[in-house]
Motif scaffolding. Structure first.
Motif, short mmCIF file in Angstrom:
data_model
loop_
_atom_site.label_atom_id
_atom_site.label_comp_id
_atom_site.label_asym_id
_atom_site.label_seq_id
_atom_site.Cartn_x
_atom_site.Cartn_y
_atom_site.Cartn_z
N PHE A 27 66.05 -3.90 44.57
CA PHE A 27 65.48 -2.58 44.29
C PHE A 27 65.89 -1.59 45.38
O PHE A 27 66.33 -0.47 45.10
CB PHE A 27 63.96 -2.73 44.24
CG PHE A 27 63.23 -1.52 43.75
CD1 PHE A 27 63.49 -0.98 42.50
CD2 PHE A 27 62.26 -0.92 44.52
CE1 PHE A 27 62.80 0.12 42.04
CE2 PHE A 27 61.57 0.18 44.08
CZ PHE A 27 61.84 0.70 42.83
N LEU A 84 59.11 -1.67 35.27
CA LEU A 84 60.52 -1.88 35.59
C LEU A 84 61.41 -1.53 34.40
O LEU A 84 62.51 -0.98 34.57
CB LEU A 84 60.75 -3.34 36.00
CG LEU A 84 60.22 -3.74 37.37
CD1 LEU A 84 60.29 -5.25 37.54
CD2 LEU A 84 61.01 -3.04 38.47
N MET A 119 56.02 -1.08 42.28
CA MET A 119 56.80 -2.27 41.97
C MET A 119 56.24 -3.49 42.68
O MET A 119 56.19 -4.59 42.12
CB MET A 119 58.25 -2.06 42.36
CG MET A 119 59.08 -3.30 42.06
SD MET A 119 60.79 -3.16 42.50
CE MET A 119 61.30 -4.86 42.20
N ASN A 123 53.41 -6.99 40.93
CA ASN A 123 54.03 -8.31 40.83
C ASN A 123 53.05 -9.36 41.38
O ASN A 123 52.95 -9.55 42.60
CB ASN A 123 55.33 -8.35 41.62
CG ASN A 123 56.10 -9.65 41.41
OD1 ASN A 123 55.59 -10.59 40.80
ND2 ASN A 123 57.31 -9.71 41.92
N PHE A 196 67.24 -3.16 36.80
CA PHE A 196 65.83 -2.96 36.50
C PHE A 196 65.41 -3.71 35.24
O PHE A 196 64.35 -4.35 35.20
CB PHE A 196 65.52 -1.47 36.32
CG PHE A 196 65.51 -0.69 37.60
CD1 PHE A 196 64.88 -1.19 38.73
CD2 PHE A 196 66.13 0.55 37.68
CE1 PHE A 196 64.86 -0.47 39.90
CE2 PHE A 196 66.12 1.28 38.85
CZ PHE A 196 65.48 0.77 39.97
N ALA A 200 62.82 -6.74 34.91
CA ALA A 200 61.68 -6.65 33.98
C ALA A 200 61.59 -7.90 33.11
O ALA A 200 60.50 -8.47 32.93
CB ALA A 200 61.81 -5.40 33.11
#
Length: 208
Positions: A27, A84, A119, A123, A196, A200
């Motif tokens: 990222f 994402l 982000m 998670n 991305f 995802a």
């Protein structure tokens, strides 16, 4: 308190984990290449802020919820995957802009910072990782465990800041040069979009 040799071993392990390819450093890499060093550093600070939340969650016992509750884990995981996916679609649709306009018109530092936070905190695997990793270096015989967890989390965040900051500086320098070409910039946008979307899908279909 935790002995210095144990703290040194923990910090070294944290640096190695930061260097291992994963969604967070990918990222930082893509955002730095697309938007410059400052953008990458903003994302890095956002990710590290998210790690503060995960550290507190472990210290307070909240992270256990994501370990024992399939519903809570799945819900947060799907939110993160959807976010994402949106970022991937935005990157694929992004228009090519002159380098001078990229900093001011495409994404602000504050937006990139928030992007890094979102982000990271969406998670749940990070919380579970912290729940498994940090307590290994804590010992109830050395004092309050929650204090040791906060200390270990702070060291992990410092290691992450150093590693991801270095990635941001290197990728940002290279990206600034590459973005001089509209063709290369378009390619970078597509690459970021693919990254991305891949992240995802990985998160959405991953287990605990």
């Amino acid at each position: 308190m935790i002995p210095l040799d144990a703290l040194s071993a923990f910090f070294a392990a944290s640096l190695v984990l930061g260097l291992a390819p994963g969604p967070d450093n990918l990222f930082v890499l893509t955002q730095s290449a697309l938007h410059g060093k400052g953008a990458g550093l903003s994302v890095t600070l956002g990710l590290c802020t998210g790690l503060v939340a995960h550290t507190l969650a472990v210290a307070l016992g909240i992270a256990v919820v994501f370990q024992v509750s399939t519903l809570a884990f799945t819900a947060l995981k799907l939110v993160g995957a959807a976010y994402l996916l949106c970022l991937g679609i935005q990157a694929l649709r992004a228009a090519v802009a002159p380098l001078a306009m990229a900093e001011g018109l495409i994404l602000s530092r504050a937006r990139l910072y928030r992007r890094g936070i979102l982000m990271n905190i969406t998670n749940p695997k990070v919380s579970i990782f912290f729940l498994a990793f940090l307590p290994q270096f804590a010992d109830p015989g050395r004092g309050p465990v929650w204090v040791q967890i906060l200390l270990l989390g702070g060291l992990f965040i410092l290691a992450t800041l150093l590693v991801f900051g270095g990635i941001a500086l290197l990728a940002g320098t290279l990206g600034t040069w590459l973005n001089r070409s509209p063709r290369v910039q378009r390619l970078l946008n597509r690459l970021a979009g693919a990254v991305f979307i891949g992240l995802a899908l990985t998160l959405a279909f991953s287990g605990r």
